[in-house]
Write a protein that holds these residues in place. Structure first.
Motif, short mmCIF file in Angstrom:
data_model
loop_
_atom_site.label_atom_id
_atom_site.label_comp_id
_atom_site.label_asym_id
_atom_site.label_seq_id
_atom_site.Cartn_x
_atom_site.Cartn_y
_atom_site.Cartn_z
N VAL A 13 -75.14 25.92 111.61
CA VAL A 13 -74.31 26.13 110.17
C VAL A 13 -75.24 27.15 109.33
N TYR A 14 -74.61 28.14 109.18
CA TYR A 14 -75.30 28.95 107.92
C TYR A 14 -74.42 29.69 107.13
N ASN A 15 -74.11 29.02 105.84
CA ASN A 15 -73.35 29.99 105.02
C ASN A 15 -71.76 29.95 105.67
N GLY A 16 -71.24 29.00 106.11
CA GLY A 16 -70.01 29.31 106.97
C GLY A 16 -68.83 28.24 106.53
N GLU A 17 -68.76 28.17 105.18
CA GLU A 17 -67.91 27.28 104.30
C GLU A 17 -66.30 27.85 104.71
N LYS A 18 -66.06 29.10 104.93
CA LYS A 18 -64.92 29.55 105.10
C LYS A 18 -64.00 29.07 106.23
N PHE A 19 -64.75 29.07 107.25
CA PHE A 19 -64.05 28.70 108.69
C PHE A 19 -64.50 27.21 109.03
N LEU A 20 -65.58 26.60 108.28
CA LEU A 20 -66.33 25.58 108.95
C LEU A 20 -65.44 24.35 109.13
N LYS A 21 -64.42 24.08 108.26
CA LYS A 21 -63.41 22.87 108.71
C LYS A 21 -62.69 23.14 109.68
#
Length: 300
Positions: A13-21
């Motif tokens: 993971v690197y700066n993946g907050e938008k689609f991570l969930k």
């Protein structure tokens, strides 16, 4: 599921907050499989990714969260995660895709068909393309890139990768190779493909097990080259011995020879040497030999 082999998942993971969930939830929904551990490597994200990961870790005991002290990129992150694996098989995940519910169970079935000689083995599947907004696109990954696994061998894979890392599963012997992979490889999945097609074993299915998110219309843009660009590329390939065509792949071929040359049989060794020798050919010769003489299709 008694007696079924277990599996570990490594997510970088690197700066993946938008689609991570969406990605994590799809992994947690996997059916008919024993997930021994879910190892997530945070590569110094500066957005809200780590907060999301900590929340999941607190909810699921089998999730392990590793924080890289410095940003090292995807290859180093996957290696760091792989070093923590204790299961029989290992899968790798990107941060922005969606796994279909039977992705792991199908991959394990494919692995069990070939995992019988204590050799490094890799299995992989096709993927369904998905737009950035989540809309499913009409083409699969293999269709978009004209990937035909049955027509490939070690020599053709030298010219370009056909295995997508998030769609592959490896066994313990291949995991040992993975952990010892040099950080300077072009990409981890291509390195695994070269091992599988040379000293190891490979199996695959055309089933689409992942919704593979495409950013910036990257697939179709690869085919949009203006006439002036094509003319410029032609003259560079014809006159310039240092044309960039195949440059990265030849560099990786040299690296592969350094690490695996003494483990290749004579036939494969000869093919590798021939491929590396293309470095001294013009770009056009490289392109003609790769595309026509050896019947190689478009590559990733």
């Amino acid at each position: 599921m008694k007696g079924q082999p277990d599996i570990s998942i490594v997510l970088a993971v690197y700066n993946g907050e938008k689609f991570l969930k969406e990605q994590i939830d799809s992994i947690l929904r996997q059916k008919d499989v024993i997930i021994k551990e879910f190892i997530i490597v945070n590569d110094c994200s500066v957005d809200g990714s780590r907060d999301i990961l900590v929340a999941y870790k607190n909810q699921h005991r089998f999730i392990k969260l590793l924080d890289n002290p410095t940003n090292i990129g995807p290859v180093g992150s996957f290696i760091n995660g792989a070093k923590q694996v204790t299961a029989m098989y290992t899968a790798f995940a990107d941060q922005d895709d969606i796994w279909l519910d039977d992705k792991l169970s199908l991959s394990i079935q494919l692995m069990q068909e070939i995992d019988n000689e204590n050799k490094p083995a890799v299995v992989f599947t096709d993927l369904q393309l998905m737009a950035k907004n989540g809309e499913v696109m009409p083409s699969s990954f293999w269709e978009a890139y004209n990937i035909k696994p049955a027509k490939n061998d070690f020599f053709t894979v030298l010219f370009g990768n056909i295995i997508t890392g998030c769609a592959m599963v490896i066994n313990r012997p291949m995991l040992d190779e993975f952990i010892n992979m040099p950080l300077s490889v072009q990409m981890h999945d291509h390195w695994i493909a070269l091992i599988g097609f040379s000293i190891g074993k490979v199996n695959y299915s055309s089933a689409k097990t992942i919704l593979y998110r495409v950013h910036g219309n990257s697939v179709t843009n690869k085919n949009k080259v203006t006439l002036s660009q094509r003319i410029a590329n032609f003259f560079e390939a014809w006159f310039n011995k240092d044309s960039v065509f195949l440059k990265d792949y030849i560099r990786q071929g040299k690296l592969f020879k350094l690490h695996y040359g003494d483990r290749l049989d004579k036939h494969l060794s000869t093919k590798l040497d021939y491929f590396i020798g293309l470095e001294n050919s013009s770009g056009l010769v490289k392109k003609l030999r790769s595309k026509f003489r050896f019947g190689i299709s478009k590559r990733i």
